[in-house]
Design a protein around this motif. Sequence first.
Motif, PDB file in Angstrom:
ATOM      1  N   ASN A  96       0.975  -1.559   0.232  1.00 13.85           N
ATOM      2  CA  ASN A  96      -0.193  -0.262  -0.390  1.00 13.85           C
ATOM      3  C   ASN A  96       0.728   1.434  -0.463  1.00 13.85           C
ATOM      4  OD1 ASN A  96      -2.661  -1.798  -0.317  1.00 13.85           O
ATOM      5  ND2 ASN A  96      -2.364  -1.501   2.445  1.00 13.85           N
ATOM      6  N   ILE A  99       1.655   1.824  -3.484  1.00 17.87           N
ATOM      7  CA  ILE A  99       0.529   2.310  -4.352  1.00 17.87           C
ATOM      8  C   ILE A  99       0.291   4.066  -4.499  1.00 17.87           C
ATOM      9  CG2 ILE A  99      -1.275   2.292  -4.911  1.00 17.87           C
ATOM     10  CD1 ILE A  99      -1.469  -0.998  -3.843  1.00 17.87           C
ATOM     11  N   ASP A 103       0.519   8.712  -6.077  1.00 20.14           N
ATOM     12  CA  ASP A 103       0.121  10.029  -5.651  1.00 20.14           C
ATOM     13  C   ASP A 103       0.723  10.612  -5.948  1.00 20.14           C
ATOM     14  OD1 ASP A 103      -2.790   9.230  -4.751  1.00 20.14           O
ATOM     15  OD2 ASP A 103      -1.898   8.677  -2.603  1.00 20.14           O
ATOM     16  N   PRO A 106       2.295  10.321 -10.968  1.00 19.21           N
ATOM     17  CA  PRO A 106       1.457   9.378 -11.733  1.00 19.21           C
ATOM     18  C   PRO A 106       2.189   8.454 -12.274  1.00 19.21           C
ATOM     19  CG  PRO A 106       0.337  11.322 -10.883  1.00 19.21           C
ATOM     20  CD  PRO A 106       1.521  11.129 -10.657  1.00 19.21           C
ATOM     21  N   THR A 127      -4.941  -2.172  -9.550  1.00 19.20           N
ATOM     22  CA  THR A 127      -5.081  -1.123  -8.237  1.00 19.20           C
ATOM     23  C   THR A 127      -4.204   0.702  -8.639  1.00 19.20           C
ATOM     24  OG1 THR A 127      -6.228  -2.032  -7.143  1.00 19.20           O
ATOM     25  CG2 THR A 127      -4.957   0.008  -6.593  1.00 19.20           C
ATOM     26  N   THR A 128      -2.704   0.173  -9.048  1.00 23.32           N
ATOM     27  CA  THR A 128      -1.824   1.017  -9.120  1.00 23.32           C
ATOM     28  C   THR A 128      -2.191   1.438 -10.780  1.00 23.32           C
ATOM     29  OG1 THR A 128      -0.794  -0.219  -8.450  1.00 23.32           O
ATOM     30  CG2 THR A 128       0.419   1.102  -9.848  1.00 23.32           C
ATOM     31  N   LYS A 130      -5.011   2.140 -12.228  1.00 22.56           N
ATOM     32  CA  LYS A 130      -6.417   2.507 -11.977  1.00 22.56           C
ATOM     33  C   LYS A 130      -6.001   3.922 -11.626  1.00 22.56           C
ATOM     34  CE  LYS A 130      -9.839  -1.344 -12.641  1.00 22.56           C
ATOM     35  NZ  LYS A 130     -10.454  -1.922 -11.975  1.00 22.56           N
ATOM     36  N   LYS A 131      -5.806   3.731 -10.391  1.00 20.03           N
ATOM     37  CA  LYS A 131      -5.177   4.869  -9.713  1.00 20.03           C
ATOM     38  C   LYS A 131      -4.589   6.112 -10.006  1.00 20.03           C
ATOM     39  CE  LYS A 131      -3.242   6.557  -5.096  1.00 20.03           C
ATOM     40  NZ  LYS A 131      -4.109   6.700  -4.514  1.00 20.03           N
ATOM     41  N   GLU A 134      -6.558   8.283 -12.492  1.00 21.31           N
ATOM     42  CA  GLU A 134      -7.763   8.986 -12.569  1.00 21.31           C
ATOM     43  C   GLU A 134      -7.049   9.866 -11.743  1.00 21.31           C
ATOM     44  OE1 GLU A 134      -8.953   7.046  -8.752  1.00 21.31           O
ATOM     45  OE2 GLU A 134     -10.270   5.618  -9.901  1.00 21.31           O
ATOM     46  N   LEU A 135      -5.636  10.123 -11.501  1.00 17.18           N
ATOM     47  CA  LEU A 135      -4.688  11.451 -11.515  1.00 17.18           C
ATOM     48  C   LEU A 135      -4.986  12.193 -12.241  1.00 17.18           C
ATOM     49  CD1 LEU A 135      -3.108   9.861  -8.184  1.00 17.18           C
ATOM     50  CD2 LEU A 135      -4.368  10.993  -7.924  1.00 17.18           C
TER      51      LEU A 135
END
Length: 580
Positions: A96, A99, A103, A106, A127-128, A130-131, A134-135
């Motif tokens: 976590n 990942i 933030d 990206p 997850t990585t 997709k995150k 989004e950013l």
Amino acid sequence: MLFSQDEDQQSADSYFKDGEFEKALIIYQKLYDQNANSSKYLFQLIKTQQQLEQYEIVRKTLLQKVERIKNPVYLIELGYNYQLMDSTQLAEKYYNEAILKVDENPSFAYMIASQFEDHSLLDNAITTYKKAAELNPEFNFNIQLARIYGEQGDIENMFSNYIDYIETKPDFINTAKRAFSDFVSENKDNENNLILKKLLLKKIQLQPDEYWYDLLSWLFNQEKEFDKAFTQEKALYKRNPESLSRIIELAVTTINEKQYSTAQEIFNYILENTQDIETKLIAHQFLLEIETTLATEKDYANIDKKYNALFNQYGKYEQTTGLQLAYGDFLAFNLKKPEEASNFIKQSLKLKLPAFQEATFKLKLGDILVFQEKFNEALIYYTQIQANLKNSTISQEARFKVAKTSYYKGDFDWAETQLKILKSSTSQLIANDALDLKLLISDNKYNDSLHVALKLYAKADLMAFQNKNDEAISLLDKILKEHKGESIEDQALFMQAQLFEIKKQYDKAIVNYQMIIANYKDDILADDAYYFLGELYNNILAEPEKAKGFYERIIFDHKDSIYFVEARKKYRMLRGDAIN
């Protein structure tokens, strides 16, 4: 120094691959000590230590790295080491943390997700990506996500990501088709096919872009649903009516798959929508050839009128050479007017034809002369092709026809000489045909110094070529009675079975194939018999369970058969496998 390190690296890699981890460890440790800032050597060292269950040593090394260097890759490696130590909570903590580094930046996503993938931590990789997306919406990870979903067996998400990528990069469509081909099959009820179809239809409803029609047409082609593919191609053509080439290609494919009514519909559509003379002539030619294939003798006079009407309209010039070639074939092999046909083709040869087109006409003329049993004249034309277009595929085809004509004549020695050369033909089809004919001759030539049975068989083969199927069947009966037990018997049974199929006498064909399997199961025609039985039960008699059994025999007993790939594909489809 560098050369020495490369040698050490190769040695260590070889030891690691062979499971000799203690030896690999010594060399990797040496390499890392010499290159303390190299993450490559560090990770190789860590992998080796983990194989030796030296988890505590790895933990201390990585903790030091994490404290000194803010690289998320070390966090993942530390987490994975805890996972190997069965400390799941600590493993998740470090995963976590890695990942969360997305933030901060990206663009770290590629590095972090790739490291997760190296350890098959695919959910974390997803997850990585997709995150990061989004950013920063400018990042596109559809390809990476599609690949991961494919590995996980999440087919719908895999298709969706490929489709989303095509939306931004339409040029990717052919690559996507290659990727999709591993997951769809000929079976239209296959779950993966249904998923892809649903996604594409939804796209067409929301935004009817050309590439969705293209993909849907491609899918229908895989399923051999050519009428439905045609519907998509028409929609594409209406949006971009510049070329009918895709529709022509579909029509030709449909003919090859013997879906003649659909092919006729497509070619009629082409005629209605083109002003190009060459395209019109191609469509007319194919329509007449389909009509001939489906016709009985009473229909031939009407087909003859249609050919001549086209010649009256367009003339017998260079632009109608394709039509002229088809008509020569029709005259000889359907109307049984070989003299008229050979004269017609000779007239066509007076036109100014390019070399390869001239060779095609000479090849056809040779065939018509063989039909008339004018073997020596046929050989002249075949030999001219060989002399004029050396080493080309059509030259090799002409050489094969020289061999076949010599075989019809009973000149088996000269036929064998030509066939030996053709075994290494660049055309696999010609090479296979050459090998089959050579084996037929060599297997039967030496058993009988007078070649009685082989001459009868060659005569029956010629009759089959002349469409004298009843006479050929009778002659093969003679061989089967008078030469029972000789090496020619299985060949006679097989040729007769093929002729029975042409005459739609399927029960008789089945008996012959079964006799080959019963009496010659270890000979070269056993796999042919299994395959053609499978085809009969699958395509004609609609008994898929029986067909499956015959395809299965090829898969398990004839792995070197030329039918192996097709038999396996058809067996899996009948069994209902999800992928090819």
